[in-house]
Design a protein around this motif. Structure first.
Motif, PDB file in Angstrom:
ATOM      1  N   ASP A 190       0.848  -1.202   0.000  1.00 30.21           N
ATOM      2  CA  ASP A 190       0.000   0.000   0.000  1.00 30.21           C
ATOM      3  C   ASP A 190       0.884   1.253   0.000  1.00 30.21           C
ATOM      4  O   ASP A 190       0.658   2.194  -0.769  1.00 30.21           O
ATOM      5  N   HIS A 194       1.126   4.267  -2.757  1.00 26.55           N
ATOM      6  CA  HIS A 194       1.009   5.705  -2.454  1.00 26.55           C
ATOM      7  C   HIS A 194       2.167   6.483  -3.074  1.00 26.55           C
ATOM      8  O   HIS A 194       1.992   7.544  -3.661  1.00 26.55           O
ATOM      9  N   HIS A 260      -5.581   2.990  -6.764  1.00 26.79           N
ATOM     10  CA  HIS A 260      -6.466   3.106  -5.601  1.00 26.79           C
ATOM     11  C   HIS A 260      -7.929   3.208  -6.026  1.00 26.79           C
ATOM     12  O   HIS A 260      -8.796   2.572  -5.436  1.00 26.79           O
ATOM     13  N   HIS A 274      -6.650  -4.114   1.343  1.00 28.16           N
ATOM     14  CA  HIS A 274      -6.482  -2.839   0.633  1.00 28.16           C
ATOM     15  C   HIS A 274      -5.169  -2.746  -0.163  1.00 28.16           C
ATOM     16  O   HIS A 274      -5.177  -2.448  -1.356  1.00 28.16           O
TER      17      HIS A 274
HETATM   18 FE   LIG Z   1      -3.869   3.118   0.375  1.00 29.40          FE
END
Ligand SMILES: [Fe+2]
Length: 359
Positions: A190, A194, A260, A274
């Motif tokens: 994740d 980002h 995302h 996620h």
């Molecule tokens: Fe995220």
């Protein structure tokens, strides 16, 4: 060009106890917001309560934040906070409790408003003071203004329009030490999403890229740990936390992008974690971007090619077969959202989104 990072950050071993006075200075009665058990298991809850007790600050715990917290959970926590007259909120955990803490601090401050206030774009965004203590190395929520909530009435998960920064972030890598390998892989993926999505973004600036580039370099230091090639040291865990925090600073300025946007349907309908869901689309996203920029950020993380990054994803997170109808639905939803289509720095047609989704 604007650069705003209003959260006071301390990142070091034992920092909750070392900076207990700053934490206690936020108020006289804390509502501590956590998930079911991880805040206690990793030791963060004990550190926070010891820090508050040391300064005579009372506290009440709300330990009912589920993954992808719902609006209903926020409203239940608000009720608890108002009942005990909490005057600040501490979020401990991964993205879910930290995001929830921001929304709860907003709703306690506006205790006479109903849940729709969360989604009211014209509403005022003042909150109770907020401290965030991350216990995973993925979300960067401790330094972003984002709060992602689930709306069961609309069967979606997404950010609320209020932009809420925490006042204080206390970051200690030791909370990662007992984390299951798979969660570490998903959450650090994740953070990488980002960093890459922020760098390859229509809103990227030299300042946001400063955060992203620094974050990618720090992220790369713990790649071989996630691959299982060596044991992590306390310094490695702090590096993972710092990469996630820098990634948070990067997306605080740009937002995330297509991976995302496409991931939310996978998480909601296919129950994919996620970070893993975002990583599913990362290679496809990079293949659409400027190769010079992509090669730059790949090399900063020690990847030679997009294929090598893809292999890293498969080895660390695993590649699940996602039902075609879910991918079709993701593409349809993202393509229908004009704002999301403007996030990448390249023109977005339906065919482009389909390629990113691999269909
Ligand atoms: Fe995220």
């Amino acid at each position: 060009m604007k650069f705003l990072m209003p959260t006071l950050v301390y990142s070091e071993e034992n920092c909750v106890l070392s900076h207990s006075a700053e934490l206690a200075s936020l108020g006289s009665r804390a509502l501590i917001v956590t998930g079911k058990s991880s805040a206690r298991r990793c030791g963060a809850f004990a550190d926070v309560t010891a820090a508050l007790d040391k300064h005579g600050v009372s506290w009440v715990e709300f330990a009912e934040v589920e993954e992808n917290p719902s609006v209903e959970t926020i409203m239940r926590a608000r009720q608890v906070g108002c009942k005990v007259k909490a005057d600040f909120v501490i979020g401990i955990g991964g993205g879910s409790p930290m995001d929830a803490a921001k929304a709860i601090a907003l709703m306690i401050r506006h205790h006479d408003q109903d849940w729709e206030y969360l989604y009211d774009k014209t509403a005022e965004t003042s909150t109770l003071p907020i401290a965030e203590i991350p216990t995973t190395a993925g979300t960067g929520s401790e330094v972003t203004a984002v709060s992602v909530l689930t709306r069961h009435d609309k069967h979606v998960k997404g950010s609320i329009p209020h932009k809420i920064f925490a006042d204080l972030a206390l970051i200690d890598g030791k909370y990662l030490s007992g984390m299951p390998e798979q969660i570490l892989a998903n959450t650090t993926m994740d953070a990488l999403c980002h960093l890459y999505e922020s760098y390859i973004h229509s809103a990227a600036t030299d300042f946001s890229r400063m955060c992203a580039e620094a974050g990618i370099k720090v992220w790369a230091r713990s790649k071989d740990i996630v691959l299982g090639k060596r044991e992590a040291s306390p310094e490695d865990y702090q590096n993972m936390m710092n990469a996630s925090c820098m990634a948070g600073m990067a997306i605080a300025h740009t937002a995330t992008s297509m991976p995302h946007a496409l991931s939310y349907r996978l998480t909601y309908s296919a129950h994919m974690a996620h970070g893993k869901a975002c990583g599913y689309f990362l290679a496809g996203y990079l293949r659409e971007a400027d190769p010079v920029e992509v090669n730059h950020i790949l090399s900063l993380a020690g990847f030679k090619t997009v294929e090598e990054l893809e292999e890293y994803y498969v080895v660390t997170c695993g590649r699940d077969e996602v039902p075609l109808e879910i991918l079709e639905q993701s593409v349809e939803e993202v393509f229908a959202n004009k704002g999301k289509c403007k996030l990448p720095p390249f023109p977005v047609y339906e065919a482009v989104i389909r390629r990113i989704a691999g269909i």
